[in-house]
Write a protein that holds these residues in place. Structure first.
Motif, PDB file in Angstrom:
ATOM      1  N   ARG A  30      19.119  50.065   5.908  1.00 33.54           N
ATOM      2  CA  ARG A  30      20.217  49.681   6.806  1.00 33.54           C
ATOM      3  C   ARG A  30      19.741  48.618   7.804  1.00 33.54           C
ATOM      4  N   ASP A  31      18.933  47.707   7.333  1.00 35.53           N
ATOM      5  CA  ASP A  31      18.372  46.649   8.175  1.00 35.53           C
ATOM      6  C   ASP A  31      19.042  45.324   7.849  1.00 35.53           C
ATOM      7  N   PRO A  32      18.909  44.317   8.740  1.00 32.19           N
ATOM      8  CA  PRO A  32      19.394  42.980   8.385  1.00 32.19           C
ATOM      9  C   PRO A  32      18.522  42.379   7.291  1.00 32.19           C
ATOM     10  N   GLY A  33      19.093  41.479   6.500  1.00 30.32           N
ATOM     11  CA  GLY A  33      18.315  40.859   5.437  1.00 30.32           C
ATOM     12  C   GLY A  33      19.169  40.040   4.498  1.00 30.32           C
ATOM     13  N   VAL A  34      18.595  39.740   3.356  1.00 27.78           N
ATOM     14  CA  VAL A  34      19.233  38.914   2.329  1.00 27.78           C
ATOM     15  C   VAL A  34      19.208  39.674   1.015  1.00 27.78           C
ATOM     16  N   TYR A  35      20.308  39.602   0.262  1.00 26.74           N
ATOM     17  CA  TYR A  35      20.377  40.260  -1.041  1.00 26.74           C
ATOM     18  C   TYR A  35      20.713  39.222  -2.108  1.00 26.74           C
ATOM     19  N   GLN A  36      20.303  39.516  -3.357  1.00 21.57           N
ATOM     20  CA  GLN A  36      20.544  38.607  -4.478  1.00 21.57           C
ATOM     21  C   GLN A  36      21.069  39.401  -5.668  1.00 21.57           C
ATOM     22  N   PHE A  37      22.134  38.916  -6.279  1.00 25.34           N
ATOM     23  CA  PHE A  37      22.592  39.436  -7.560  1.00 25.34           C
ATOM     24  C   PHE A  37      22.002  38.549  -8.649  1.00 25.34           C
TER      25      PHE A  37
ATOM     26  N   ASP B  96      16.695  36.781 -15.068  1.00 22.42           N
ATOM     27  CA  ASP B  96      15.893  36.253 -13.964  1.00 22.42           C
ATOM     28  C   ASP B  96      16.628  35.158 -13.204  1.00 22.42           C
ATOM     29  N   THR B  97      17.890  34.938 -13.534  1.00 23.96           N
ATOM     30  CA  THR B  97      18.665  33.871 -12.901  1.00 23.96           C
ATOM     31  C   THR B  97      19.424  34.411 -11.700  1.00 23.96           C
ATOM     32  N   VAL B  98      19.231  33.784 -10.554  1.00 21.32           N
ATOM     33  CA  VAL B  98      19.937  34.188  -9.338  1.00 21.32           C
ATOM     34  C   VAL B  98      21.369  33.668  -9.411  1.00 21.32           C
ATOM     35  N   ARG B  99      22.346  34.584  -9.360  1.00 21.92           N
ATOM     36  CA  ARG B  99      23.749  34.201  -9.448  1.00 21.92           C
ATOM     37  C   ARG B  99      24.420  34.144  -8.076  1.00 21.92           C
ATOM     38  N   TYR B 100      23.926  34.927  -7.118  1.00 18.06           N
ATOM     39  CA  TYR B 100      24.565  34.945  -5.804  1.00 18.06           C
ATOM     40  C   TYR B 100      23.556  35.401  -4.758  1.00 18.06           C
ATOM     41  N   VAL B 101      23.572  34.733  -3.612  1.00 15.92           N
ATOM     42  CA  VAL B 101      22.720  35.099  -2.482  1.00 15.92           C
ATOM     43  C   VAL B 101      23.621  35.350  -1.277  1.00 15.92           C
ATOM     44  N   GLY B 102      23.381  36.445  -0.576  1.00 14.90           N
ATOM     45  CA  GLY B 102      24.166  36.747   0.614  1.00 14.90           C
ATOM     46  C   GLY B 102      23.286  37.313   1.715  1.00 14.90           C
ATOM     47  N   LYS B 103      23.795  37.279   2.944  1.00 16.08           N
ATOM     48  CA  LYS B 103      23.074  37.818   4.093  1.00 16.08           C
ATOM     49  C   LYS B 103      23.848  39.000   4.644  1.00 16.08           C
ATOM     50  N   ALA B 104      23.174  39.845   5.405  1.00 15.12           N
ATOM     51  CA  ALA B 104      23.842  41.035   5.937  1.00 15.12           C
ATOM     52  C   ALA B 104      23.144  41.511   7.198  1.00 15.12           C
ATOM     53  N   VAL B 105      23.926  42.070   8.116  1.00 22.56           N
ATOM     54  CA  VAL B 105      23.368  42.767   9.278  1.00 22.56           C
ATOM     55  C   VAL B 105      22.881  44.144   8.849  1.00 22.56           C
ATOM     56  N   ASP B 106      23.606  44.759   7.923  1.00 27.00           N
ATOM     57  CA  ASP B 106      23.264  46.062   7.357  1.00 27.00           C
ATOM     58  C   ASP B 106      23.318  45.912   5.839  1.00 27.00           C
ATOM     59  N   LEU B 107      22.145  45.815   5.203  1.00 28.18           N
ATOM     60  CA  LEU B 107      22.099  45.540   3.762  1.00 28.18           C
ATOM     61  C   LEU B 107      22.862  46.579   2.956  1.00 28.18           C
ATOM     62  N   ARG B 108      22.668  47.853   3.263  1.00 26.75           N
ATOM     63  CA  ARG B 108      23.304  48.903   2.466  1.00 26.75           C
ATOM     64  C   ARG B 108      24.822  48.832   2.576  1.00 26.75           C
TER      65      ARG B 108
ATOM     66  N   GLU C 122      18.745  32.986   3.798  1.00 26.06           N
ATOM     67  CA  GLU C 122      19.839  32.784   2.852  1.00 26.06           C
ATOM     68  C   GLU C 122      19.985  31.304   2.526  1.00 26.06           C
ATOM     69  N   ALA C 123      19.971  30.454   3.548  1.00 24.11           N
ATOM     70  CA  ALA C 123      20.122  29.013   3.328  1.00 24.11           C
ATOM     71  C   ALA C 123      18.991  28.467   2.461  1.00 24.11           C
ATOM     72  N   ASN C 124      17.755  28.909   2.725  1.00 30.33           N
ATOM     73  CA  ASN C 124      16.615  28.439   1.929  1.00 30.33           C
ATOM     74  C   ASN C 124      16.736  28.862   0.465  1.00 30.33           C
ATOM     75  N   LEU C 125      17.158  30.105   0.237  1.00 29.96           N
ATOM     76  CA  LEU C 125      17.271  30.601  -1.140  1.00 29.96           C
ATOM     77  C   LEU C 125      18.407  29.912  -1.887  1.00 29.96           C
ATOM     78  N   ILE C 126      19.517  29.640  -1.204  1.00 30.49           N
ATOM     79  CA  ILE C 126      20.629  28.934  -1.855  1.00 30.49           C
ATOM     80  C   ILE C 126      20.191  27.536  -2.256  1.00 30.49           C
ATOM     81  N   LYS C 127      19.463  26.846  -1.379  1.00 31.19           N
ATOM     82  CA  LYS C 127      18.979  25.510  -1.700  1.00 31.19           C
ATOM     83  C   LYS C 127      18.012  25.555  -2.881  1.00 31.19           C
ATOM     84  N   ARG C 128      17.185  26.610  -2.937  1.00 34.34           N
ATOM     85  CA  ARG C 128      16.169  26.666  -3.984  1.00 34.34           C
ATOM     86  C   ARG C 128      16.768  27.012  -5.347  1.00 34.34           C
TER      87      ARG C 128
END
Length: 577
Positions: free
Chosen positions: A15-22, A26-38, A77-83
């Motif tokens: 339940r921490d802030p962070g970034v999640y990836q779907f 091995d291909t990243v389809r979506y990156v998002g950020k959250a205040v509460d990951l869960r 999140e911004a760095n991962l989207i760019k990458r």
């Protein structure tokens, strides 16, 4: 991934802030950020848009990274989207990044705000989330220490101080109004502030604010108060220290998982306390090696051609004393944290490593099946036409399993109703450009031809004629059979090596059809000027019958089946033909 799977995966998230990836494979389809990951990821069990719903259905894995603050999650999140350029993320076309502050390596350094640091010898600070805040602080730094903001060209061509000197923004080293030693001392103070010592600028600002208030210069005192607030919040709002050591500017966190003869090492990379990158690496190893041995082999190989970080946080200490002595001699702090924030990050790296050990590696599997040492870059080719008219070829590129759309190319071909010859022409065009050095793109590891043995043979003939030595395979759409010069493969539908080829094939087909339809709809034809046939009706006729010959041979009843075509329009078409 269905709703039940999403809810099940959510239990793994903190339940921490962070970034999640779907991920899909091995291909990243979506990156998002959250205040509460869960809580945030749980919402994907019932997505609110069709686009995100499609993404969730295609995803088969979920990955995440914990950060200390929401701001750090935003930056990561911004760095991962760019990458990764995920397909389902909204991406800025100009690909702008967050602002940074750069102090150049000039004899008399310049301070500037930039999004693309590229000056040799420069010291870069950031990234920061608020450009307005950065501008306020940089102006305050210049007023306090007189660091120049002009270009090197203007600096070299001054014979008297500029307006910045007159208004107190610069001490004019260009005309020797200040000596180099004194100027560099001011530059050092600026770098100390940008490195985190807020009092370097806050203290003189506070003193000046108090003096202005005592002198009843209330407007200036209020302005200085606002500036002081920006300065004091500058690092507090943007900093997110992974390391508790203030002098550690770069920190790598490593976790390893061993399964049989294969190990996976996950790395989290932090710069100036901000988590900016993450990656996974696979190693082959003899039976019996443990995590300590894996680190002993991985660290010297990985950092042989990379800059060492100031600190390494590990799940276990390497068992090779030579490696530890080397790291100590290079000034790298090696720690195996047992508790606290650093231990949490090591646990995160371990989770990433364990997921990586179980995830299928499409490109590695493909290389193994085709008996190639490695496959990183694949170029796909397809031809589209309508019975020999509006013939076009597509050339798409996938690197690391993901499309590189900036490297896509397309080619208008001679009108010819011969799929084999059209493919031969397309591959010859690509090969000739590569051999002559007219194509700025690197050579691929593999060419994928959309088609079976006939198209592959035509492509290989062109490669031989030109002398471009690149392996090529074909993928026949009907049976999904992979054709090579020496054999065919009928892989299971869930084989990861088949999935990557299918994605390349489907993308080359889509890109070719899109270009073909654009040409077909825009060309002048014998239908121009026919009463009742405007641009929309003409497009509908071509999409229904494929070509002028198809329209000409269609019956009256078939023509009337096209929306917008009635008796009078049929008569006009017959009259024209």
């Amino acid at each position: 991934m269905d709703a039940a799977t999403v809810r099940e995966r959510v239990t793994e998230l903190p339940r921490d802030p962070g970034v999640y990836q779907f991920l899909e494979g091995d291909t990243v389809r979506y990156v998002g950020k959250a205040v509460d990951l869960r809580a945030r990821v749980r919402s994907y069990a019932d997505p609110r848009s069709n686009r995100i719903g499609r993404m969730v259905k295609r995803a088969d894995a979920l990955d995440f990274a914990v950060t200390d603050t929401e701001t750090q999650a935003l930056l990561l999140e911004a760095n991962l989207i760019k990458r990764y350029q995920p397909r389902y993320n909204v991406r800025l076309k100009d690909d702008k990044s967050y602002p940074l502050v750069q102090v150049t390596g000039h004899e008399f350094p310049q301070i500037e705000i930039t999004r693309d640091p590229n000056r040799e010898g420069a010291t870069v600070f950031g990234p920061f989330t608020s450009k307005t805040n950065v501008e306020t602080v940089v102006k305050a730094l210049r007023e306090a220490y007189g660091i120049r903001g002009c270009s090197d060209y203007k600096f070299a061509n001054r014979d008297r101080p500029c307006l910045d000197y007159d208004i107190g923004l610069c001490t004019a080293p260009c005309t020797n109004e200040i000596g180099r030693e004194a100027y560099l001392a001011d530059v050092e103070s600026v770098e100390r502030f940008l490195g985190g010592e807020t009092d370097v600028l806050a203290t003189p600002l506070r003193r000046e604010m108090e003096e202005s208030a005592q002198s009843k210069e209330f407007e200036r005192a209020a302005n200085l108060r606002d500036r002081l607030e920006a300065v004091e919040s500058f690092h507090g709002g943007d900093a997110d220290a992974i390391s508790s050591q203030s002098d550690e500017r770069t920190v790598d966190v490593l976790g390893a998982s061993v399964e049989g003869e294969r190990a996976t090492v996950a790395r989290l990379h932090s710069e100036r306390g901000q988590l900016v990158d993450r990656d996974r690496h696979t190693l082959s190893l003899p039976d019996g090696d443990d995590v300590a041995a894996v680190f002993g082999g991985f660290i010297p190989q990985f950092y042989a051609e990379r800059e060492l970080p100031d600190a390494l946080l590990l799940s276990e200490r390497p068992d090779d004393m030579d490696v530890l002595d080397w790291l100590d001699a290079e000034g790298v702090s090696v720690r195996v944290p047992g508790a606290g924030r650093e231990a949490t990050l090591v646990d995160l790296a371990l989770k990433n490593a364990r997921r990586g050990a179980n995830a299928p590696d499409e490109l590695r599997a493909l290389a193994d099946e085709l008996s190639m040492s490695a496959i990183e870059r694949i170029e796909g080719f397809d031809v589209s036409h309508a019975q020999g008219s509006s013939v076009v070829g597509s050339n798409v590129v996938f690197a690391g399993g993901s499309p590189e759309k900036s490297d896509y190319r397309r080619k208008k071909l001679d009108e010819k109703n011969d799929d084999y010859d059209n493919m031969r022409t397309l591959i010859r065009w690509r090969a000739e450009r590569a051999v002559a050095g007219r194509d700025e793109r690197p050579d691929p590891d593999l060419l994928l031809i959309d088609g079976g043995k006939g198209q592959l043979d035509a492509a290989r003939e062109a490669l031989t004629e030109v002398g471009w030595d690149v392996p090529a395979v074909g993928l026949a759409k009907a049976e999904e059979i992979v054709v090579t010069p020496i054999r065919t493969f009928d892989w299971p539908s869930d084989a990861p090596q088949l999935h990557i080829l299918q994605r390349v094939r489907d993308e080359s087909h889509r890109f070719a059809v899109q270009y073909h339809q654009t040409l077909r709809d825009d060309v002048s034809t014998e239908l121009d000027g026919v009463r009742g046939v405007g641009p929309q009706t003409r497009r509908k006729l071509f999409r229904r019958f494929g070509s002028l010959d198809g329209i000409r041979s269609a019956s009256d009843d078939e023509l009337r089946e096209v929306e917008g075509v009635g008796e009078k329009t049929v008569a006009s078409i017959r009259e024209r033909f």
